[in-house]
Design a protein around this motif. Structure first.
Motif, mmCIF file in Angstrom:
data_model
loop_
_atom_site.group_PDB
_atom_site.id
_atom_site.type_symbol
_atom_site.label_atom_id
_atom_site.label_comp_id
_atom_site.label_asym_id
_atom_site.label_seq_id
_atom_site.Cartn_x
_atom_site.Cartn_y
_atom_site.Cartn_z
ATOM 1 N N GLY A 9 22.767 3.132 1.127
ATOM 2 C CA GLY A 9 22.163 2.524 0.183
ATOM 3 C C GLY A 9 21.288 3.392 -0.368
ATOM 4 O O GLY A 9 22.034 4.757 -0.913
ATOM 5 N N ARG A 10 19.489 3.916 -0.161
ATOM 6 C CA ARG A 10 18.642 4.843 -1.023
ATOM 7 C C ARG A 10 18.343 5.655 0.508
ATOM 8 O O ARG A 10 17.919 6.143 0.058
ATOM 9 C CB ARG A 10 17.552 3.660 -0.887
ATOM 10 C CG ARG A 10 17.851 2.771 -2.281
ATOM 11 C CD ARG A 10 16.363 2.780 -2.693
ATOM 12 N NE ARG A 10 16.527 2.178 -4.673
ATOM 13 C CZ ARG A 10 15.644 1.910 -4.787
ATOM 14 N NH1 ARG A 10 14.276 1.557 -4.438
ATOM 15 N NH2 ARG A 10 15.973 0.306 -6.055
ATOM 16 N N GLU A 11 19.437 5.449 1.642
ATOM 17 C CA GLU A 11 18.977 6.570 2.163
ATOM 18 C C GLU A 11 19.919 7.707 3.399
ATOM 19 O O GLU A 11 20.824 7.114 2.747
ATOM 20 C CB GLU A 11 18.559 5.906 3.883
ATOM 21 C CG GLU A 11 19.399 4.711 4.430
ATOM 22 C CD GLU A 11 18.711 4.620 5.870
ATOM 23 O OE1 GLU A 11 17.948 4.462 6.188
ATOM 24 O OE2 GLU A 11 19.521 3.328 6.057
ATOM 25 N N ALA A 12 19.638 8.680 3.177
ATOM 26 C CA ALA A 12 20.783 9.079 3.738
ATOM 27 C C ALA A 12 20.582 9.577 5.480
ATOM 28 O O ALA A 12 19.417 9.879 6.233
ATOM 29 C CB ALA A 12 20.183 10.690 3.464
ATOM 30 N N ARG A 13 21.650 9.293 5.673
ATOM 31 C CA ARG A 13 21.769 9.382 7.385
ATOM 32 C C ARG A 13 22.592 9.912 7.762
ATOM 33 O O ARG A 13 23.277 11.028 7.468
ATOM 34 C CB ARG A 13 23.098 7.471 7.161
ATOM 35 C CG ARG A 13 22.093 6.794 7.310
ATOM 36 C CD ARG A 13 22.884 5.120 8.103
ATOM 37 N NE ARG A 13 22.593 5.626 9.343
ATOM 38 C CZ ARG A 13 21.891 4.506 9.914
ATOM 39 N NH1 ARG A 13 20.936 4.195 9.004
ATOM 40 N NH2 ARG A 13 21.339 4.108 11.384
ATOM 41 N N LEU A 14 22.506 10.370 9.344
ATOM 42 C CA LEU A 14 22.725 11.513 10.380
ATOM 43 C C LEU A 14 24.157 10.988 10.744
ATOM 44 O O LEU A 14 24.146 10.112 11.531
ATOM 45 C CB LEU A 14 21.750 12.174 11.524
ATOM 46 C CG LEU A 14 22.127 13.141 12.091
ATOM 47 C CD1 LEU A 14 22.359 14.567 11.220
ATOM 48 C CD2 LEU A 14 21.186 13.606 12.880
ATOM 49 N N GLY A 15 25.153 12.108 10.773
ATOM 50 C CA GLY A 15 26.859 11.712 11.236
ATOM 51 C C GLY A 15 26.648 13.046 12.227
ATOM 52 O O GLY A 15 26.467 13.761 11.283
ATOM 53 N N ALA A 16 28.041 13.120 12.549
ATOM 54 C CA ALA A 16 28.656 13.655 13.369
ATOM 55 C C ALA A 16 30.126 13.773 13.440
ATOM 56 O O ALA A 16 30.737 12.483 13.745
ATOM 57 C CB ALA A 16 28.040 13.652 15.001
ATOM 58 N N VAL A 17 30.650 15.058 13.156
ATOM 59 C CA VAL A 17 32.145 14.847 12.277
ATOM 60 C C VAL A 17 32.765 15.558 13.879
ATOM 61 O O VAL A 17 33.045 16.461 13.838
ATOM 62 C CB VAL A 17 31.949 15.632 11.168
ATOM 63 C CG1 VAL A 17 33.908 15.459 10.873
ATOM 64 C CG2 VAL A 17 31.164 14.821 10.226
ATOM 65 N N SER A 18 34.065 14.632 14.192
ATOM 66 C CA SER A 18 35.026 14.898 14.674
ATOM 67 C C SER A 18 36.848 14.692 13.888
ATOM 68 O O SER A 18 36.653 13.402 13.780
ATOM 69 C CB SER A 18 34.639 14.222 16.157
ATOM 70 O OG SER A 18 35.608 14.712 16.916
ATOM 71 N N GLY A 19 37.042 15.920 13.710
ATOM 72 C CA GLY A 19 38.228 15.562 12.742
ATOM 73 C C GLY A 19 37.299 14.934 11.776
ATOM 74 O O GLY A 19 36.940 15.538 10.876
ATOM 75 N N GLU A 20 38.271 13.338 11.975
ATOM 76 C CA GLU A 20 38.371 12.869 9.840
ATOM 77 C C GLU A 20 36.854 11.839 10.533
ATOM 78 O O GLU A 20 37.198 10.094 9.745
ATOM 79 C CB GLU A 20 39.494 11.939 9.098
ATOM 80 C CG GLU A 20 40.339 13.138 8.627
ATOM 81 C CD GLU A 20 39.638 14.228 7.457
ATOM 82 O OE1 GLU A 20 39.183 13.679 6.859
ATOM 83 O OE2 GLU A 20 39.873 15.551 8.064
ATOM 84 N N VAL A 21 36.776 11.922 11.608
ATOM 85 C CA VAL A 21 35.504 10.594 12.041
ATOM 86 C C VAL A 21 34.360 11.056 11.870
ATOM 87 O O VAL A 21 33.592 12.093 12.330
ATOM 88 C CB VAL A 21 35.526 10.043 13.570
ATOM 89 C CG1 VAL A 21 35.023 8.579 13.708
ATOM 90 C CG2 VAL A 21 37.473 9.553 13.028
#
Length: 331
Positions: A9-21
């Protein structure tokens, strides 16, 4: 840990990457540790500020999310995990409070200008203040300003500040570094060299685009001496380098940055172009429509297309561009 910001949407969310996930840390917190809601997972800068405590909690949540699998959702049926291919990455910090770019690879200076480095550069890293309102991320189109005939990429790394401070010693600087990312200091070479002939820092030659991404590798996992970087244009390798070839370490750069002035959480400090890491040094120039890829081991590929030259109406009342210089260096 490898961290990304992605748009929903209009927000930026924080993610942690493991492989392709990609694990959404705030949603993983909601599902797996609902009694310990952590505001630091709301976005990248609060996570940086949380330091080792947030990093430990984040790693624990990633393990839980991966163990549960892709079907896990919050009470609102929002997915805890996504695939990298299904998310739109943005700059890790879309609007840093401050961005500075230091020259730490002496070979870049000597290769660009064909002369020995000046005494100040041999004594401490020199920098300029970047335009933190002109931040682009992975897959964004890089603008080509109307006042330039000669655009260039720059293959760089940089780091985000986790904890603010002042007069930070190089011995203690590592605890103030959140992690590193790739930086493309896009440069309009002709106007840059022309305006710097007045012995002032770069302005129009740099202010239109600064690209950061695609991810942040937390500093606990960084081995600078073995961190290889590569630049490709339209799939062809143009430049390679090693981050550890710099004359000043990340810690030394942060110590100098904080000398008698404050550094702030989420600030981005670039460490300069690696030797041979730009078209100016190579005598080669990018064109409109080209795809530039900057890659760093463990971080990923920062990919951008070069846009069409901006057209400014003749009746806009701006200077005539014939006053500006011809192309700089080898055509």
């Amino acid at each position: 840990m490898l961290l990304v910001s992605y748009r929903e949407g209009r927000e930026a969310r924080l993610g942690a990457v493991s492989g392709e996930v990609v694990v959404d840390l705030a949603r993983a917190n909601e599902v797996f540790e609902p009694t310990a809601v952590r505001p630091e997972f709301s976005s990248m800068v609060p996570f940086f500020e949380s330091g080792p405590r947030g990093l430990e909690a984040g790693q624990r949540l990633v393990e839980s999310a991966l163990a549960e699998g892709a079907e896990t959702t919050t009470r609102q049926r929002q997915p805890v995990t996504r695939t990298l291919a299904d998310v739109q990455l943005v700059s890790p910090v879309p609007r840093p409070r401050r961005v500075r770019d230091y020259l730490t690879h002496i070979a870049h200076y000597t290769g660009s200008f064909g002369r020995e480095a000046p005494p100040p550069l041999l004594q401490f890293p020199l920098s300029y203040n970047c335009n933190h309102e002109a931040i682009y991320g992975p897959e964004d189109t890089i603008p080509w300003p109307a006042y330039s005939d000669q655009l260039d990429f720059e293959l760089e790394l940089g780091f985000f500040v986790s904890r603010g401070g002042r007069n930070i010693s190089s011995k203690n600087a590592a605890s103030h570094i959140a992690g590193i990312s790739i930086f493309n200091d896009v440069s309009a070479r002709d106007i840059q060299v022309f305006e710097m002939g007045a012995q002032i820092g770069p302005a129009k030659g740099k202010n239109f685009a600064n690209v950061i991404g695609p991810a942040v590798l937390t500093y606990d996992e960084v081995n600078v001496d073995e961190l290889d970087v590569t630049a490709r244009v339209n799939g062809e390798v143009w430049a390679t380098g090693v981050a550890g070839a710099a004359s000043y370490s990340f810690e030394e750069v942060l110590a100098w940055s904080s000398y008698c002035e404050d550094v702030v959480p989420g600030e981005f400090i670039a460490t300069g172009t690696v030797g041979g890491g730009c078209g100016l040094e190579l005598g080669r120039w990018i064109n409109q429509g080209d795809t530039v890829e900057l890659e760093a081991q463990g971080i990923g590929v920062l990919r951008n297309r070069i846009g069409e030259r901006e057209i400014v109406p003749a009746d806009a009342g701006l200077p005539t561009y014939e006053l500006y210089p011809p192309r700089f260096g080898s055509a």
